[in-house]
Write an enzyme that holds these catalytic residues in place. Structure first.
Site, PDB file in Angstrom:
ATOM      1  N   GLY A   9       0.840  -1.192   0.000  1.00 23.14           N
ATOM      2  CA  GLY A   9       0.000   0.000   0.000  1.00 23.14           C
ATOM      3  C   GLY A   9       0.871   1.237   0.000  1.00 23.14           C
ATOM      4  O   GLY A   9       2.096   1.157  -0.082  1.00 23.14           O
ATOM      5  N   THR A  10       0.229   2.389   0.074  1.00 23.57           N
ATOM      6  CA  THR A  10       0.944   3.653   0.157  1.00 23.57           C
ATOM      7  C   THR A  10       1.344   3.885   1.610  1.00 23.57           C
ATOM      8  O   THR A  10       0.943   3.136   2.502  1.00 23.57           O
ATOM      9  CB  THR A  10       0.054   4.830  -0.282  1.00 23.57           C
ATOM     10  N   MET A  11       2.132   4.946   1.844  1.00 20.56           N
ATOM     11  CA  MET A  11       2.348   5.379   3.219  1.00 20.56           C
ATOM     12  C   MET A  11       0.982   5.711   3.818  1.00 20.56           C
ATOM     13  O   MET A  11       0.091   6.166   3.111  1.00 20.56           O
ATOM     14  CB  MET A  11       3.194   6.649   3.251  1.00 20.56           C
ATOM     15  N   LYS A  15       0.284  -0.327   7.027  1.00 22.19           N
ATOM     16  CA  LYS A  15       1.156  -1.494   6.875  1.00 22.19           C
ATOM     17  C   LYS A  15       1.831  -1.889   8.171  1.00 22.19           C
ATOM     18  O   LYS A  15       1.767  -3.045   8.581  1.00 22.19           O
ATOM     19  CB  LYS A  15       2.291  -1.187   5.888  1.00 22.19           C
ATOM     20  N   SER A  16       2.541  -0.932   8.781  1.00 19.81           N
ATOM     21  CA  SER A  16       3.309  -1.256   9.980  1.00 19.81           C
ATOM     22  C   SER A  16       2.387  -1.654  11.123  1.00 19.81           C
ATOM     23  O   SER A  16       2.711  -2.541  11.914  1.00 19.81           O
ATOM     24  CB  SER A  16       4.188  -0.074  10.385  1.00 19.81           C
ATOM     25  N   ASP A  81       8.621  -6.032   7.712  1.00 20.92           N
ATOM     26  CA  ASP A  81       8.112  -4.704   7.353  1.00 20.92           C
ATOM     27  C   ASP A  81       9.122  -4.022   6.426  1.00 20.92           C
ATOM     28  O   ASP A  81      10.287  -4.427   6.364  1.00 20.92           O
ATOM     29  CB  ASP A  81       7.890  -3.874   8.621  1.00 20.92           C
ATOM     30  N   GLU A  82       8.681  -3.028   5.724  1.00 21.92           N
ATOM     31  CA  GLU A  82       9.553  -2.229   4.831  1.00 21.92           C
ATOM     32  C   GLU A  82      10.244  -3.106   3.783  1.00 21.92           C
ATOM     33  O   GLU A  82      11.404  -2.869   3.424  1.00 21.92           O
ATOM     34  CB  GLU A  82      10.600  -1.449   5.647  1.00 21.92           C
ATOM     35  N   GLN A  84       9.908  -3.246   0.768  1.00 20.43           N
ATOM     36  CA  GLN A  84      10.237  -2.539  -0.492  1.00 20.43           C
ATOM     37  C   GLN A  84      11.733  -2.260  -0.592  1.00 20.43           C
ATOM     38  O   GLN A  84      12.272  -2.112  -1.682  1.00 20.43           O
ATOM     39  CB  GLN A  84       9.454  -1.223  -0.630  1.00 20.43           C
TER      40      GLN A  84
END
Ligand code: ZN
Length: 200
Positions: A9-11, A15-16, A81-82, A84
């Site tokens: 998803g976007t910021m 997500k976190s 997480d993170e 990307q």
């Protein structure tokens, strides 16, 4: 069958928060897990903008995440997480954790960078994941439309070129000078991203 699930998803899409929630839910059931992150905003922990955090293992550039997981057996799950920011090789290592160790991997990442291009780790995760899940919390542009772009704002202006990895925040007050510039991120719809229009 173990599964490699990639949620993106976007910021601001939560997500976190979801990564922490899944880790918490499994941990309270006494399942053995690892929580991994890369270049999180506050060092080596996963932090949600809602104020929750948990200690995490930093995934460095050379870390073999398969070897890490294999050294921590028995293991029931890995939350990343993170993702990307992971290299393509590290994404492939996540797939091997699922296939060779039979461990569930729940990975979370941003979809596109400030240029509107897929992150390298995100591209690889979309290629190798068993399940691809778009985050259901929809971030909004100032105009009310769905926010699809993480715009990078340098000294008050949307920029379209520069280094891919510059960690900033989506809040004004979180902004910190970087190389003399004030860098932050703003969630915009495609129209206002392309126009560089932040509604002020
Ligand atoms: Zn808009």
């Amino acid at each position: 069958m173990a599964v490699l699930r990639f949620s993106y998803g976007t910021m601001g899409s939560g997500k976190s928060t979801l990564a922490l929630q899944i880790h918490h839910n499994l941990a309270v059931r006494r399942l053995n897990g690892l929580l991994l992150t890369k270049l999180d905003r506050d060092g080596v922990q996963v932090t949600s903008r809602l104020g929750v955090s948990a200690p995490a293992i930093e995934v460095g550039g050379d870390l073999d995440v398969f070897d890490l997981a294999a050294s921590r057996l028995p293991l029931d799950f890995v939350v990343c997480d993170e993702v990307q920011f992971y290299s393509a090789e590290q994404c492939d290592q996540l797939a091997r954790i699922v296939d060779e160790l039979g461990v569930d991997v729940f990975a979370f990442g941003l979809i596109t960078d400030f240029r509107g291009l897929l992150f390298d780790g995100t591209r690889r995760m979309l290629e190798v994941a068993d399940e691809r899940v778009e985050m259901q919390v929809e971030a909004r542009c100032w105009c009310g439309s769905r926010a699809t772009h993480n715009a990078r704002v340098v000294n008050g202006k949307v920029v379209y070129e520069g280094e891919t990895v510059v960690v900033g925040d989506t809040n004004d007050d979180g902004a910190e000078p970087l190389f003399g510039d004030v860098v932050r991120y703003e969630l915009l719809c495609r129209r206002h991203y392309l126009a560089g229009d932040m509604g002020d």
